[in-house]
Design a protein around this motif. Structure first.
Motif, PDB file in Angstrom:
ATOM      1  N   ARG A  47       0.834  -1.207   0.000  1.00  0.00           N
ATOM      2  CA  ARG A  47       0.000   0.000   0.000  1.00  0.00           C
ATOM      3  C   ARG A  47       0.871   1.260   0.000  1.00  0.00           C
ATOM      4  NH1 ARG A  47      -3.253  -3.463   3.018  1.00  0.00           N
ATOM      5  NH2 ARG A  47      -2.488  -2.750   5.024  1.00  0.00           N
ATOM      6  N   ALA A  48       2.007   1.190   0.674  1.00  0.00           N
ATOM      7  CA  ALA A  48       2.936   2.324   0.665  1.00  0.00           C
ATOM      8  C   ALA A  48       3.520   2.525  -0.736  1.00  0.00           C
ATOM      9  CB  ALA A  48       4.048   2.101   1.683  1.00  0.00           C
ATOM     10  N   LYS A  49       3.817   1.433  -1.423  1.00  0.00           N
ATOM     11  CA  LYS A  49       4.329   1.544  -2.797  1.00  0.00           C
ATOM     12  C   LYS A  49       3.267   2.117  -3.731  1.00  0.00           C
ATOM     13  CE  LYS A  49       8.205  -1.497  -3.191  1.00  0.00           C
ATOM     14  NZ  LYS A  49       9.269  -0.805  -3.861  1.00  0.00           N
ATOM     15  N   VAL A  50       2.016   1.725  -3.536  1.00  0.00           N
ATOM     16  CA  VAL A  50       0.930   2.287  -4.338  1.00  0.00           C
ATOM     17  C   VAL A  50       0.882   3.798  -4.130  1.00  0.00           C
ATOM     18  CG1 VAL A  50      -1.595   2.436  -4.561  1.00  0.00           C
ATOM     19  CG2 VAL A  50      -0.470   0.193  -4.470  1.00  0.00           C
ATOM     20  N   GLU A  51       0.973   4.224  -2.882  1.00  0.00           N
ATOM     21  CA  GLU A  51       0.965   5.661  -2.594  1.00  0.00           C
ATOM     22  C   GLU A  51       2.162   6.360  -3.241  1.00  0.00           C
ATOM     23  OE1 GLU A  51       0.775   8.775   1.157  1.00  0.00           O
ATOM     24  OE2 GLU A  51       0.636   6.622   1.548  1.00  0.00           O
ATOM     25  N   HIS A  52       3.321   5.712  -3.188  1.00  0.00           N
ATOM     26  CA  HIS A  52       4.525   6.262  -3.827  1.00  0.00           C
ATOM     27  C   HIS A  52       4.279   6.484  -5.317  1.00  0.00           C
ATOM     28  CE1 HIS A  52       8.580   6.496  -5.493  1.00  0.00           C
ATOM     29  NE2 HIS A  52       8.307   5.411  -6.206  1.00  0.00           N
ATOM     30  N   PHE A  53       3.721   5.486  -5.986  1.00  0.00           N
ATOM     31  CA  PHE A  53       3.481   5.620  -7.424  1.00  0.00           C
ATOM     32  C   PHE A  53       2.375   6.637  -7.715  1.00  0.00           C
ATOM     33  CE2 PHE A  53       5.631   1.418  -7.609  1.00  0.00           C
ATOM     34  CZ  PHE A  53       6.666   1.804  -8.442  1.00  0.00           C
ATOM     35  N   GLN A  54       1.354   6.684  -6.870  1.00  0.00           N
ATOM     36  CA  GLN A  54       0.317   7.702  -7.056  1.00  0.00           C
ATOM     37  C   GLN A  54       0.941   9.095  -7.009  1.00  0.00           C
ATOM     38  OE1 GLN A  54      -2.301   6.530  -3.846  1.00  0.00           O
ATOM     39  NE2 GLN A  54      -3.826   5.745  -5.290  1.00  0.00           N
ATOM     40  N   ASN A  55       1.805   9.315  -6.033  1.00  0.00           N
ATOM     41  CA  ASN A  55       2.481  10.607  -5.905  1.00  0.00           C
ATOM     42  C   ASN A  55       3.373  10.888  -7.107  1.00  0.00           C
ATOM     43  OD1 ASN A  55       1.271  11.082  -3.431  1.00  0.00           O
ATOM     44  ND2 ASN A  55       2.994  10.270  -2.257  1.00  0.00           N
ATOM     45  N   GLN A  56       4.102   9.880  -7.552  1.00  0.00           N
ATOM     46  CA  GLN A  56       4.983  10.069  -8.703  1.00  0.00           C
ATOM     47  C   GLN A  56       4.186  10.414  -9.967  1.00  0.00           C
ATOM     48  OE1 GLN A  56       8.358  10.231  -9.189  1.00  0.00           O
ATOM     49  NE2 GLN A  56       8.240  10.445  -6.974  1.00  0.00           N
ATOM     50  N   PHE A  57       3.071   9.734 -10.172  1.00  0.00           N
ATOM     51  CA  PHE A  57       2.271  10.011 -11.366  1.00  0.00           C
ATOM     52  C   PHE A  57       1.634  11.396 -11.288  1.00  0.00           C
ATOM     53  CE2 PHE A  57       2.027   5.201 -11.665  1.00  0.00           C
ATOM     54  CZ  PHE A  57       3.079   5.146 -12.565  1.00  0.00           C
ATOM     55  N   LEU A  58       1.244  11.816 -10.101  1.00  0.00           N
ATOM     56  CA  LEU A  58       0.724  13.172  -9.935  1.00  0.00           C
ATOM     57  C   LEU A  58       1.812  14.197 -10.266  1.00  0.00           C
ATOM     58  CD1 LEU A  58      -1.492  15.128  -8.998  1.00  0.00           C
ATOM     59  CD2 LEU A  58      -0.593  14.872  -6.677  1.00  0.00           C
ATOM     60  N   LEU A  59       3.011  13.981  -9.738  1.00  0.00           N
ATOM     61  CA  LEU A  59       4.124  14.890 -10.028  1.00  0.00           C
ATOM     62  C   LEU A  59       4.458  14.919 -11.510  1.00  0.00           C
ATOM     63  CD1 LEU A  59       6.555  14.160  -7.057  1.00  0.00           C
ATOM     64  CD2 LEU A  59       5.323  16.288  -7.511  1.00  0.00           C
ATOM     65  N   GLN A  60       4.432  13.771 -12.140  1.00  0.00           N
ATOM     66  CA  GLN A  60       4.765  13.725 -13.565  1.00  0.00           C
ATOM     67  C   GLN A  60       3.680  14.399 -14.407  1.00  0.00           C
ATOM     68  OE1 GLN A  60       7.848  13.183 -14.166  1.00  0.00           O
ATOM     69  NE2 GLN A  60       7.913  12.705 -11.986  1.00  0.00           N
ATOM     70  N   ARG A  61       2.434  14.300 -13.971  1.00  0.00           N
ATOM     71  CA  ARG A  61       1.361  15.010 -14.672  1.00  0.00           C
ATOM     72  C   ARG A  61       1.593  16.524 -14.561  1.00  0.00           C
ATOM     73  NH1 ARG A  61      -2.973  12.470 -13.011  1.00  0.00           N
ATOM     74  NH2 ARG A  61      -3.351  11.405 -14.945  1.00  0.00           N
ATOM     75  N   LEU A  62       1.990  16.986 -13.383  1.00  0.00           N
ATOM     76  CA  LEU A  62       2.309  18.414 -13.210  1.00  0.00           C
ATOM     77  C   LEU A  62       3.509  18.810 -14.063  1.00  0.00           C
ATOM     78  CD1 LEU A  62       1.761  18.760  -9.356  1.00  0.00           C
ATOM     79  CD2 LEU A  62       0.268  19.604 -11.188  1.00  0.00           C
ATOM     80  N   ASN A  63       4.505  17.942 -14.131  1.00  0.00           N
ATOM     81  CA  ASN A  63       5.664  18.214 -14.989  1.00  0.00           C
ATOM     82  C   ASN A  63       5.252  18.326 -16.456  1.00  0.00           C
ATOM     83  OD1 ASN A  63       7.624  18.397 -13.019  1.00  0.00           O
ATOM     84  ND2 ASN A  63       8.098  16.216 -13.075  1.00  0.00           N
ATOM     85  N   LEU A  64       4.337  17.474 -16.886  1.00  0.00           N
ATOM     86  CA  LEU A  64       3.865  17.537 -18.271  1.00  0.00           C
ATOM     87  C   LEU A  64       3.148  18.853 -18.545  1.00  0.00           C
ATOM     88  CD1 LEU A  64       2.572  13.912 -18.888  1.00  0.00           C
ATOM     89  CD2 LEU A  64       4.539  15.020 -19.953  1.00  0.00           C
ATOM     90  N   GLN A  65       2.359  19.315 -17.590  1.00  0.00           N
ATOM     91  CA  GLN A  65       1.682  20.604 -17.765  1.00  0.00           C
ATOM     92  C   GLN A  65       2.699  21.735 -17.880  1.00  0.00           C
ATOM     93  OE1 GLN A  65      -0.962  20.741 -14.400  1.00  0.00           O
ATOM     94  NE2 GLN A  65      -2.401  19.282 -15.306  1.00  0.00           N
ATOM     95  N   ARG A  66       3.741  21.684 -17.045  1.00  0.00           N
ATOM     96  CA  ARG A  66       4.799  22.696 -17.095  1.00  0.00           C
ATOM     97  C   ARG A  66       5.527  22.637 -18.431  1.00  0.00           C
ATOM     98  NH1 ARG A  66       9.953  22.245 -16.463  1.00  0.00           N
ATOM     99  NH2 ARG A  66       9.822  20.158 -15.610  1.00  0.00           N
ATOM    100  N   LEU A  67       5.806  21.429 -18.906  1.00  0.00           N
ATOM    101  CA  LEU A  67       6.491  21.280 -20.187  1.00  0.00           C
ATOM    102  C   LEU A  67       5.636  21.781 -21.345  1.00  0.00           C
ATOM    103  CD1 LEU A  67       8.147  17.781 -19.734  1.00  0.00           C
ATOM    104  CD2 LEU A  67       9.288  19.996 -19.858  1.00  0.00           C
ATOM    105  N   GLN A  68       4.351  21.523 -21.300  1.00  0.00           N
ATOM    106  CA  GLN A  68       3.461  22.030 -22.349  1.00  0.00           C
ATOM    107  C   GLN A  68       3.506  23.551 -22.388  1.00  0.00           C
ATOM    108  OE1 GLN A  68      -0.375  20.090 -21.591  1.00  0.00           O
ATOM    109  NE2 GLN A  68      -0.362  19.495 -23.731  1.00  0.00           N
ATOM    110  N   LYS A  69       3.476  24.157 -21.217  1.00  0.00           N
ATOM    111  CA  LYS A  69       3.539  25.620 -21.141  1.00  0.00           C
ATOM    112  C   LYS A  69       4.871  26.119 -21.709  1.00  0.00           C
ATOM    113  CE  LYS A  69       2.935  29.415 -17.890  1.00  0.00           C
ATOM    114  NZ  LYS A  69       4.155  30.123 -17.655  1.00  0.00           N
ATOM    115  N   GLN A  70       5.959  25.462 -21.338  1.00  0.00           N
ATOM    116  CA  GLN A  70       7.276  25.849 -21.848  1.00  0.00           C
ATOM    117  C   GLN A  70       7.329  25.741 -23.369  1.00  0.00           C
ATOM    118  OE1 GLN A  70       9.863  23.398 -19.102  1.00  0.00           O
ATOM    119  NE2 GLN A  70      11.276  25.040 -19.676  1.00  0.00           N
ATOM    120  N   LEU A  71       6.784  24.671 -23.893  1.00  0.00           N
ATOM    121  CA  LEU A  71       6.820  24.477 -25.342  1.00  0.00           C
ATOM    122  C   LEU A  71       5.964  25.513 -26.066  1.00  0.00           C
ATOM    123  CD1 LEU A  71       6.759  20.589 -25.554  1.00  0.00           C
ATOM    124  CD2 LEU A  71       8.671  22.097 -26.119  1.00  0.00           C
TER     125      LEU A  71
END
Length: 118
Positions: A47-71
């Motif tokens: 369950r802790a690993k699931v939470e870790h991946f949930q957090n990572q995917f949320l962060l990566q989604r935010l990174n994608l939004q930032r990258l779209q803005k940069q592009l």
């Protein structure tokens, strides 16, 4: 730093935007897999690993939004800014690939899928 024509830059930008859409869909697919794992997870560690991946995917989604803005901003900016934005996207690609490899290894415990060879 390589210098490209405007048409090459435009093509690269379209390609990156499509790749970002692909990564957004990939994150959604991973989140669906996490939901299934969460229903099956019986240990605190999993369950802790699931939470870790949930957090990572949320962060990566935010990174994608930032990258779209940069592009989008890079379309009108200098070639140096454009190259910096491309570099950011390439870095994201490398990191996301390693995250997927780690996620795949975790999923292997819950699903009968072959290990991902990256």
């Amino acid at each position: 730093m390589a210098t490209y024509s405007k048409s090459q830059n435009a093509y690269a930008l379209r390609s990156w935007f499509k790749e970002i859409q692909f990564y957004e869909q990939e994150i959604r697919n991973c989140e669906w897999s996490l939901e299934e794992v969460l229903m099956k997870a019986d240990s605190t560690e999993d369950r802790a690993k699931v939470e870790h991946f949930q957090n990572q995917f949320l962060l990566q989604r935010l990174n994608l939004q930032r990258l779209q803005k940069q592009l989008r901003e890079a379309v009108e900016a200098s070639s140096q800014y454009l190259e910096q934005a491309f570099s950011e996207v390439r870095h994201f690609r490398q990191y996301f690939k390693s995250l997927l490899k780690e996620f795949d290894a975790f999923l292997h415990k819950y699903f009968a899928i072959p290990q991902l060879k990256l």
